[in-house]
Design an enzyme around this catalytic site. Structure first.
Site, mmCIF file in Angstrom:
data_model
loop_
_atom_site.group_PDB
_atom_site.id
_atom_site.type_symbol
_atom_site.label_atom_id
_atom_site.label_comp_id
_atom_site.label_asym_id
_atom_site.label_seq_id
_atom_site.Cartn_x
_atom_site.Cartn_y
_atom_site.Cartn_z
ATOM 1 N N LYS A 105 37.395 42.086 33.519
ATOM 2 C CA LYS A 105 36.795 40.896 33.415
ATOM 3 C C LYS A 105 36.595 40.131 34.797
ATOM 4 O O LYS A 105 35.603 39.503 34.839
ATOM 5 C CB LYS A 105 37.839 40.038 32.524
ATOM 6 N N ALA B 72 44.301 46.193 32.261
ATOM 7 C CA ALA B 72 42.872 46.750 31.848
ATOM 8 C C ALA B 72 41.832 45.766 31.705
ATOM 9 O O ALA B 72 40.371 45.842 32.083
ATOM 10 C CB ALA B 72 43.019 47.639 30.736
ATOM 11 N N TYR B 73 42.140 44.841 30.982
ATOM 12 C CA TYR B 73 41.221 43.681 30.347
ATOM 13 C C TYR B 73 41.106 42.687 31.799
ATOM 14 O O TYR B 73 39.945 42.455 32.016
ATOM 15 C CB TYR B 73 42.042 42.758 29.225
ATOM 16 N N SER B 74 42.035 42.367 32.312
ATOM 17 C CA SER B 74 41.984 41.411 33.531
ATOM 18 C C SER B 74 41.117 41.883 34.550
ATOM 19 O O SER B 74 40.086 41.122 35.093
ATOM 20 C CB SER B 74 43.157 40.728 34.155
#
Ligand code: ZN
Length: 692
Positions: A587, A582-584
């Site tokens: 981002k 979810a973060y990668s």
């Protein structure tokens, strides 16, 4: 006007202490002096460095403010050396300054006031000089000397306006000597002087006579409307704030563009003031005409320029027309300033910046401008008094000021220009307004502190309002009032972003740099990832950057003087990590967004760059849960997490929030003026994440 002398038994106090006390009392009343104006002195017997008794004049040094003055701010000059100058016919300012420097009792003391000789030549121990509102109101009107005479009769001497210097000092000294029974002198279009044997007597007389002038003006003003009726109705407060936020960036950009010279953009910080006296004056029928006549006292003009930019006939309903009109009028002000310089300047005298310090907008209020928040406050404080003076003068006749040539000679007074050359070089982010998101976190706060240390005015935003306020307070304690403000903002909420930007504009007048830093990390394998967690990551780590960047870009384009955006991305955007989906992914979206912004906005002088930090372990950034999850993902014990990340990079270093701040500073400053669309890793070197 209140007599504030409150020491019952002051016979035991040292005479220099009495001078300090008297000066502070005068300085405490802004109707007497504002911002460094006025000066006081005392002639006393002292012992010099060889133990000899000497007669010294203790006089306020240049650069100190009466309300906070201390003993050390009073330079001592030897009267034996100074008094013989009274027999000279003339003396240039330069000669006088050089001469006075040699008469100092202590070579390390501050440069004595330019009015030192005036104090020396008056044959009384205590001399007090102010620019009292009531006195300049008495002199700055069409009745002039007659009004002063009518008010004071024979109890005050009167001198016509000339610029302070040797000649004025001599005139004052001679007038005092020729009239030994009179203890007061009115300087037309400038101020007031009283003298006596003691500090208390000179103070008492000063206050009593200023009070007398106030009463005289009040009795003459009965039934008169100082500024006519309203030409524009003052708008309600929320409407004024909305308009201030809408129009300030256009105004700031227009003033900076029109007033900068030599291809050097000189930005300004703007302060908005819509207090009742300002609003009533700006909205009045006579305001435009009166505002263009000139300063109340020459001292003010050093902070306000000769005339304000008065925005006329602005269509407050149609923003498009209003913007065009503001740009036109700001350019016209700068053009007129250049013409004023051309009409008056001496050969070889370079022009100062062509930017107003005061902008009046009927119905809305006033902006004051300066190189920093503190400097922008000064013209604001002064203009409240200018209005007061104009109102007083209008009770007696029409308002008058010194001539344009006299005003020019004060503004371009070599002694004042010399002071400017003493100012230290400006820091990298001086005159810049920066908005930082996620500023309560370790990286955001490190960036805010580093930027403030380089002279930036920082708007700290984060979800937690109190945390922002605390960080902002830390900055203002260190770098001065106005250096920072804290504003609550949720980057994923469109309305919250809009409101926060509006507050930032009201605080500083515009924006130069956005550091889009807020982010959330979430660790989970994709097959186990909850939709809500995925959506939250996208909302903050992708949409959040979109919302703040869009708001900043709109603002930058309105301002028209370029702009700068720094995205805090992550090494993960280029080298994804397991259990960081979810973060990668979010981002990576941020990274592409940054590139598109760079492409779309280069033509507007707006730069957009990105930072890719990795594994910053500064306090609070990694929760224990996050550490244990990352340890699990990497297959290592939790206590080895920091060491793992350190050993993973090529330089084997621990990367800190301060390292990210340093890179952000380079991207935000003009040192990277030719760089946009670039990614700078701050990760100690992770070869999988090399930008390509
Ligand atoms: Zn003065």
């Amino acid at each position: 006007m209140q007599n504030r002398w409150d020491i019952e038994d002051w016979s035991s106090t040292d005479s220099l202490d009495q001078l300090v006390y008297q000066s502070r009392l005068l300085g405490a009343d802004s109707a007497l002096v504002v911002w460094g104006g006025g000066n006081t002195s005392l002639k006393i017997t002292e012992t010099d460095f060889r133990g000899r008794e000497i007669q010294a004049l203790r006089v306020k040094g240049s650069g100190s403010d009466m309300k906070t003055v201390e003993r050390k701010h009073f330079s001592g000059v030897r009267l034996d050396d100074v008094l013989p100058l009274a027999s000279r016919n003339s003396m240039s300012d330069d000669e006088m300054v050089a001469y006075l420097a040699r008469t100092l009792t202590d070579p390390g003391s501050p440069r004595p006031s330019i009015e030192t000789l005036l104090h020396a030549f008056v044959p009384f121990a205590s001399v007090a000089h102010t620019h009292a509102d009531a006195i300049v109101a008495l002199t700055n009107n069409t009745r002039g000397r007659d009004a002063v005479r009518e008010c004071f009769g024979k109890s005050a001497l009167i001198l016509d306006y000339i610029r302070p210097g040797f000649t004025l000092s001599k005139q004052v000294g001679e007038a005092a000597k020729a009239n030994p029974d009179i203890r007061a002198l009115v300087l037309m279009n400038h101020g007031f002087i009283t003298w006596a044997d003691t500090c208390k007597e000179a103070y008492d007389l000063h206050i009593a006579m200023v009070a007398q002038a106030e009463e005289f003006i009040a009795s003459n003003g009965i039934g008169k409307k100082a500024f006519g009726g309203f030409s524009v109705s003052p708008l309600p407060a929320p409407e004024r704030e909305r308009l201030a936020a809408t129009l300030a960036p256009v105004l700031r950009g227009a003033i900076v563009a029109a007033g900068s010279q030599d291809n050097r953009v000189r930005r300004v910080i703007m302060r908005f003031d819509d207090s009742p006296d300002i609003l009533d004056f700006a909205s009045s029928e006579e305001a435009f005409r009166l505002s263009q006549i000139g300063p109340a006292t020459p001292d003010h003009l050093l902070h306000t320029k000769r005339t304000p930019l008065f925005l006329r006939d602005i269509d407050l309903v149609d923003p498009g027309t209003a913007r065009a009109s503001i740009r036109e009028q700001a350019a016209a002000w700068a053009k007129e300033y250049r013409a004023y310089y051309e009409r008056n300047h001496n050969p070889g005298e370079p022009m100062l910046d062509a930017m107003p310090r005061i902008v009046l907008l009927p119905g809305v209020g006033m902006w004051t401008l300066g190189k920093d928040a503190k400097t922008a406050t000064v013209p604001s404080d002064i203009y409240h008094h200018s209005i007061h003076v104009m109102a007083g003068a209008r009770a007696l006749g029409d308002y008058r000021s010194i001539s344009e040539k006299d005003a020019y000679d004060v503004e371009y007074w070599p002694l004042e220009l010399y002071k400017l050359t003493l100012a230290p070089p400006e820091k990298d982010l001086a005159r810049r307004i920066v908005l930082i998101t996620g500023a309560a976190g370790a990286i955001g706060k490190a960036i805010a502190l580093r930027f403030a240390s380089e002279g930036a005015h920082v708007v700290l935003t984060d979800l937690e309002d109190p945390a922002c306020q605390i960080a902002a307070a830390e900055i203002t304690t260190k770098y001065g009032t106005g250096a920072a403000v804290g504003i609550g903002m949720d980057v994923s909420n469109e309305e919250s972003v809009r409101q926060a930007f509006r507050k930032a504009i009201v605080a500083y007048g515009g924006l130069d740099i956005l550091v889009s830093n807020a982010g959330v990390a979430h660790s989970a394998r994709i097959d186990e990832l909850e939709l809500a967690a995925w959506e939250k990551s996208l909302a903050v780590n992708a949409t959040g950057h979109f919302l703040v960047a869009r708001e900043a870009i709109r603002l930058f384009r309105e301002q028209g003087i370029g702009g700068n955006i720094v995205f805090n991305v992550t090494k993960n955007a280029l080298a994804a990590g397991a259990e960081f989906g979810a973060y990668s992914a979010a981002k990576a979206a941020e990274l592409q967004l940054g590139r598109v912004l760079a492409i779309e906005n280069g033509a507007y002088g707006i730069r957009v760059n990105m930072l890719n930090p990795d594994a910053i372990f500064s306090a609070g950034l990694w929760s224990d849960e996050m550490k244990s999850k990352r340890a699990q993902a990497q297959g290592i014990p939790v206590e080895n997490v920091e060491e793992f990340y350190q050993q993973r990079n090529l330089l084997k270093v621990q990367v800190k929030a301060e390292d990210v701040a340093e890179a952000a500073l380079w991207l935000a400053s003009d040192r990277s003026a030719k760089t946009t669309g670039c990614i700078i890793p701050v990760d100690g070197g992770v070869k999988e994440a090399f930008p390509r």
